[in-house]
Design a protein around this motif. Structure first.
Motif, short mmCIF file in Angstrom:
data_model
loop_
_atom_site.label_atom_id
_atom_site.label_comp_id
_atom_site.label_asym_id
_atom_site.label_seq_id
_atom_site.Cartn_x
_atom_site.Cartn_y
_atom_site.Cartn_z
N ILE A 51 0.82 -1.19 0.34
CA ILE A 51 0.10 0.01 0.05
C ILE A 51 0.82 1.24 -0.04
O ILE A 51 1.94 1.20 0.56
CB ILE A 51 -0.92 -0.17 1.36
CG1 ILE A 51 -2.06 1.19 1.06
CG2 ILE A 51 -0.14 0.05 2.35
CD1 ILE A 51 -3.09 0.90 2.00
N SER A 52 0.29 2.26 -0.70
CA SER A 52 1.29 3.39 -0.75
C SER A 52 0.02 4.61 -0.69
O SER A 52 -0.93 4.26 -1.22
CB SER A 52 1.99 3.67 -2.02
OG SER A 52 1.18 3.54 -3.11
N PHE A 53 0.50 5.66 0.03
CA PHE A 53 -0.27 6.90 0.09
C PHE A 53 0.36 8.19 0.26
O PHE A 53 1.64 7.95 0.66
CB PHE A 53 -1.44 6.55 1.25
CG PHE A 53 -0.74 6.28 2.49
CD1 PHE A 53 -0.55 7.19 3.50
CD2 PHE A 53 -0.48 5.08 2.90
CE1 PHE A 53 0.15 7.09 4.79
CE2 PHE A 53 0.12 4.72 4.01
CZ PHE A 53 0.30 5.75 5.01
N SER A 54 -0.40 9.28 0.11
CA SER A 54 0.13 10.50 0.35
C SER A 54 -0.50 11.12 1.67
O SER A 54 -1.52 11.19 1.68
CB SER A 54 -0.19 11.53 -0.93
OG SER A 54 0.48 11.01 -2.10
N LEU A 55 0.30 11.66 2.36
CA LEU A 55 -0.05 12.00 3.91
C LEU A 55 0.12 13.79 3.57
O LEU A 55 1.32 14.22 3.39
CB LEU A 55 0.81 11.58 4.92
CG LEU A 55 0.59 11.91 6.32
CD1 LEU A 55 -0.86 11.56 6.84
CD2 LEU A 55 1.73 11.31 6.95
N PRO A 56 -0.98 14.44 3.79
CA PRO A 56 -0.86 15.93 3.67
C PRO A 56 -0.14 16.44 5.04
O PRO A 56 -0.14 15.80 6.06
CB PRO A 56 -2.51 16.46 3.94
CG PRO A 56 -3.06 15.18 4.52
CD PRO A 56 -2.21 14.04 4.06
N LEU A 57 0.77 17.24 4.78
CA LEU A 57 1.60 17.94 5.57
C LEU A 57 1.32 19.44 5.61
O LEU A 57 0.65 20.02 4.82
CB LEU A 57 3.18 17.86 5.35
CG LEU A 57 3.66 16.47 5.09
CD1 LEU A 57 4.95 16.35 4.82
CD2 LEU A 57 3.47 15.60 6.49
N GLY A 59 1.76 23.28 5.06
CA GLY A 59 2.34 24.08 4.04
C GLY A 59 1.83 23.64 2.63
O GLY A 59 2.52 24.11 1.71
N GLY A 60 0.82 22.64 2.64
CA GLY A 60 0.26 22.21 1.38
C GLY A 60 1.30 21.25 0.78
O GLY A 60 1.03 20.54 -0.59
N GLN A 61 2.21 20.73 1.43
CA GLN A 61 3.14 19.76 1.22
C GLN A 61 2.38 18.46 1.31
O GLN A 61 1.51 18.04 2.24
CB GLN A 61 4.59 19.91 1.45
CG GLN A 61 5.12 21.02 1.37
CD GLN A 61 6.76 21.15 1.53
OE1 GLN A 61 7.29 19.96 1.93
NE2 GLN A 61 7.33 22.06 1.27
N THR A 62 3.04 17.28 0.75
CA THR A 62 2.65 15.77 1.07
C THR A 62 3.87 14.89 1.41
O THR A 62 4.90 15.25 0.87
CB THR A 62 1.94 15.29 -0.23
OG1 THR A 62 2.60 15.26 -1.22
CG2 THR A 62 0.50 15.94 -0.08
N LEU A 63 3.79 14.06 2.18
CA LEU A 63 4.85 12.77 2.20
C LEU A 63 4.00 11.56 1.67
O LEU A 63 3.04 11.24 2.04
CB LEU A 63 4.98 12.95 3.77
CG LEU A 63 5.99 11.83 4.32
CD1 LEU A 63 7.26 11.85 3.68
CD2 LEU A 63 5.99 11.62 6.01
N HIS A 64 4.96 11.03 0.83
CA HIS A 64 4.60 9.90 0.32
C HIS A 64 5.04 8.48 0.92
O HIS A 64 6.32 8.58 1.23
CB HIS A 64 4.84 9.89 -1.03
CG HIS A 64 4.46 8.68 -1.86
ND1 HIS A 64 3.20 8.59 -2.43
CD2 HIS A 64 4.86 7.43 -2.40
CE1 HIS A 64 2.87 7.54 -3.13
NE2 HIS A 64 3.80 6.88 -3.10
N LEU A 65 4.34 7.70 1.50
CA LEU A 65 4.56 6.55 2.38
C LEU A 65 4.32 5.26 1.61
O LEU A 65 3.40 5.09 0.98
CB LEU A 65 4.09 6.62 3.67
CG LEU A 65 4.56 7.84 4.54
CD1 LEU A 65 3.75 7.94 5.77
CD2 LEU A 65 6.14 7.75 4.97
N TRP A 66 5.25 4.11 1.80
CA TRP A 66 4.97 3.04 1.19
C TRP A 66 5.07 1.97 2.75
O TRP A 66 5.77 2.12 3.47
CB TRP A 66 5.97 2.45 0.49
CG TRP A 66 6.04 3.28 -0.92
CD1 TRP A 66 5.53 2.85 -2.22
CD2 TRP A 66 6.90 4.63 -1.04
NE1 TRP A 66 5.88 3.89 -3.15
CE2 TRP A 66 6.65 4.84 -2.45
CE3 TRP A 66 7.70 5.39 -0.35
CZ2 TRP A 66 7.22 6.14 -3.11
CZ3 TRP A 66 8.14 6.62 -0.84
CH2 TRP A 66 8.01 6.88 -2.23
N GLY A 67 4.18 1.03 2.27
CA GLY A 67 3.95 -0.14 3.54
C GLY A 67 3.23 -1.43 2.67
O GLY A 67 2.94 -1.60 1.67
#
Length: 110
Positions: A51-57, A59-67
């Motif tokens: 599974i992979s998803f984008s986590l909102p941070l 300042g409008g940035q995102t953190l892309h995580l895989w697991g």
């Protein structure tokens, strides 16, 4: 000495990042640590599913995580996700998110 938070209790809607499957489904992170998270997902998934998803941070940035799905829970229904290796920058961004979040579970139904 300042105590470190191990797990943050949050309610963060995230976006799936699996471009192979155009179907979008609701995903909400309920708690998160540097090693994984618990996510409510309205989709049946098998243990071991990547599974992979984008986590909102901020300042409008995102953190892309895989697991991968590590376990399923019935109440509330969701999945334990274990994260794959991440870069130092990704780990730092996740640590900052955890440090800025609640240490206690959120009240349900409020």
């Amino acid at each position: 000495m300042i105590a470190r938070k191990i797990r943050a209790y949050v309610e963060i809607p995230v976006s799936p990042a699996n471009m192979e499957n155009p179907i979008r489904y609701a995903m909400t992170i309920m708690n998160i640590s540097l090693s994984g998270c618990f996510m409510k997902i309205n989709q049946g998934l098998e243990i071991g599913t990547p599974i992979s998803f984008s986590l909102p941070l901020q300042g409008g940035q995102t953190l892309h995580l895989w697991g991968a799905i590590a376990r399923e829970q019935e109440t509330p229904h969701g999945y334990g996700i274990i994260f794959n290796a991440m870069t130092e920058d990704e780990r730092r961004e996740l640590a900052l998110l955890i440090a800025d979040s609640n240490e206690q579970p959120l009240a349900q139904g409020i």
